[in-house]
Design a protein around this motif. Structure first.
Motif, short mmCIF file in Angstrom:
data_model
loop_
_atom_site.label_atom_id
_atom_site.label_comp_id
_atom_site.label_asym_id
_atom_site.label_seq_id
_atom_site.Cartn_x
_atom_site.Cartn_y
_atom_site.Cartn_z
N TYR A 40 0.86 -1.19 0.00
CA TYR A 40 0.00 0.00 0.00
C TYR A 40 0.89 1.23 0.00
O TYR A 40 2.08 1.16 0.35
N ALA A 41 0.32 2.36 -0.42
CA ALA A 41 1.10 3.59 -0.59
C ALA A 41 0.65 4.66 0.39
O ALA A 41 -0.50 4.66 0.86
N THR A 42 1.55 5.57 0.70
CA THR A 42 1.22 6.72 1.54
C THR A 42 0.01 7.45 0.96
O THR A 42 -0.05 7.73 -0.24
N GLY A 43 -0.96 7.73 1.81
CA GLY A 43 -2.14 8.46 1.38
C GLY A 43 -3.27 7.59 0.87
O GLY A 43 -4.37 8.08 0.61
N SER A 44 -3.03 6.28 0.71
CA SER A 44 -4.08 5.40 0.21
C SER A 44 -5.06 5.04 1.32
O SER A 44 -4.78 5.19 2.51
N ALA A 45 -6.23 4.56 0.93
CA ALA A 45 -7.24 4.15 1.90
C ALA A 45 -6.81 2.85 2.58
O ALA A 45 -6.10 2.03 1.99
N TYR A 49 -5.48 -5.30 7.94
CA TYR A 49 -4.36 -5.55 8.84
C TYR A 49 -3.56 -6.71 8.29
O TYR A 49 -4.12 -7.67 7.76
N HIS A 50 -2.23 -6.63 8.40
CA HIS A 50 -1.35 -7.61 7.78
C HIS A 50 -0.39 -8.22 8.82
O HIS A 50 0.07 -7.54 9.73
N ILE A 51 -0.06 -9.49 8.61
CA ILE A 51 1.00 -10.15 9.36
C ILE A 51 1.96 -10.80 8.36
O ILE A 51 1.52 -11.53 7.47
N VAL A 52 3.24 -10.52 8.51
CA VAL A 52 4.24 -11.07 7.59
C VAL A 52 4.41 -12.57 7.87
O VAL A 52 4.64 -12.99 9.00
N LEU A 53 4.28 -13.35 6.82
CA LEU A 53 4.47 -14.80 6.93
C LEU A 53 5.89 -15.21 6.57
O LEU A 53 6.48 -16.09 7.19
N ARG A 54 6.44 -14.56 5.56
CA ARG A 54 7.78 -14.91 5.07
C ARG A 54 8.36 -13.70 4.36
O ARG A 54 7.64 -12.92 3.73
N GLU A 56 10.27 -10.01 4.06
CA GLU A 56 10.39 -8.74 4.79
C GLU A 56 9.52 -7.68 4.13
O GLU A 56 9.39 -7.62 2.91
N VAL A 57 8.92 -6.86 4.97
CA VAL A 57 8.16 -5.69 4.51
C VAL A 57 8.79 -4.46 5.14
O VAL A 57 9.10 -4.46 6.34
N ARG A 58 8.98 -3.43 4.35
CA ARG A 58 9.54 -2.18 4.87
C ARG A 58 8.50 -1.07 4.79
O ARG A 58 7.88 -0.87 3.76
N LEU A 59 8.33 -0.38 5.91
CA LEU A 59 7.48 0.79 5.97
C LEU A 59 8.38 2.02 5.86
O LEU A 59 9.33 2.17 6.64
N GLU A 60 8.07 2.89 4.92
CA GLU A 60 8.89 4.09 4.71
C GLU A 60 8.00 5.29 4.48
O GLU A 60 7.02 5.22 3.74
N LYS A 88 -9.61 5.38 10.48
CA LYS A 88 -10.05 5.64 9.10
C LYS A 88 -9.25 6.75 8.42
O LYS A 88 -9.76 7.48 7.56
N SER A 89 -7.98 6.87 8.81
CA SER A 89 -7.09 7.86 8.19
C SER A 89 -6.36 7.24 7.01
O SER A 89 -6.23 6.01 6.92
N PRO A 90 -5.85 8.07 6.08
CA PRO A 90 -5.04 7.52 4.97
C PRO A 90 -3.76 6.89 5.51
O PRO A 90 -3.31 7.19 6.62
N ARG A 91 -3.20 6.01 4.74
CA ARG A 91 -1.96 5.36 5.14
C ARG A 91 -0.86 6.39 5.34
O ARG A 91 -0.68 7.30 4.53
N PHE A 92 -0.11 6.21 6.44
CA PHE A 92 0.96 7.16 6.78
C PHE A 92 2.23 6.91 5.99
O PHE A 92 3.02 7.82 5.74
N SER A 93 2.44 5.66 5.58
CA SER A 93 3.71 5.30 4.95
C SER A 93 3.47 4.34 3.79
O SER A 93 2.38 3.81 3.61
#
Length: 223
Positions: A40-45, A49-54, A56-60, A88-93
């Motif tokens: 998902y991208a900054t500002g998107s709806a 909720y996510h859990i990493v299974l395998r 790596e995910v980076r939040l920037e 219900k805010s847009p994605r921060f990162s």
């Protein structure tokens, strides 16, 4: 109900009752992402909720200057993406896969339905947000009290300790990412990293950081 091994590493999930765990798994979907895919991208709806299974995910999150202002590395068992669902805010990162990555996603509609209709789920989601807030406040306190060298050493320990026995699972941090994590300037982060390199605790290659001596870093982080 079969709970993926990676999800069992998520402490919040393991504290849910068996019924709610089953509901969570039943409503979730598994998604696979190649290197560099935007989850998902900054500002998107909000999209769940996510859990990493395998992998790596980076939040920037990038400042207007184009520099990284916020950075977090998430690996197997780590969850992300709840705050925007609750307020219900847009994605921060940006959330982006780093390597071949699989994620279990509780989609937006399913999460909102659980939140509205299931009191136990609602309490669990609020408890998770509160726990994350306490962690964030603790990091802010540390960033204002610990010297940069101790702070960066602690960040490296926290980031690399989970996969210490498997170099393939270790993320390769850039100087800019370390600076963002520590809340210091890039020159300050680079200076500290070179000091840690000269002590034989880390290796620096092409602007990337890898850990050689976790125990040594732990001593500096605790000083």
């Amino acid at each position: 109900m079969k709970v993926p091994a990676s999800v069992q590493r998520n402490e919040w999930f393991t504290r849910l009752g068996a019924e709610l765990q089953s509901e969570f798994i039943h409503r979730s979907v598994t998604r696979h992402y190649a290197l560099g895919t935007l989850i998902y991208a900054t500002g998107s709806a909000p999209n769940g909720y996510h859990i990493v299974l395998r992998g790596e995910v980076r939040l920037e999150h990038y400042a207007k200057s184009g520099k990284i202002a916020f950075y977090q590395s998430l690996r197997a068992g780590d969850g992300f993406g709840l705050l925007s669902e609750l307020d219900k805010s847009p994605r921060f990162s940006d959330a982006r896969s780093w390597g071949d990555t699989s994620v279990m996603q509780l989609p937006h509609e399913a999460l909102q339905d659980l939140y509205r209709k299931n009191a136990q789920a609602r309490e669990a989601f609020v408890a998770l947000i509160c726990a994350n807030l306490h962690t964030t406040l603790g990091m802010l306190v540390e960033s204002h009290s610990a010297p940069p060298k101790a702070q960066i050493a602690s960040i490296l320990v926290a980031t690399f300790s989970r996969n210490a026995d498997d170099p393939r699972g270790q993320p390769k941090l850039t100087h800019e990412a370390v600076a963002a994590l520590a809340g210091v300037s890039r020159p300050t982060a680079s200076k500290v990293l070179h000091e840690l390199r000269d002590l034989g605790l880390i290796a620096l290659q092409y602007g990337k950081v890898s850990v050689l001596d976790l125990a040594g870093l732990q001593k500096i982080g605790a000083s």
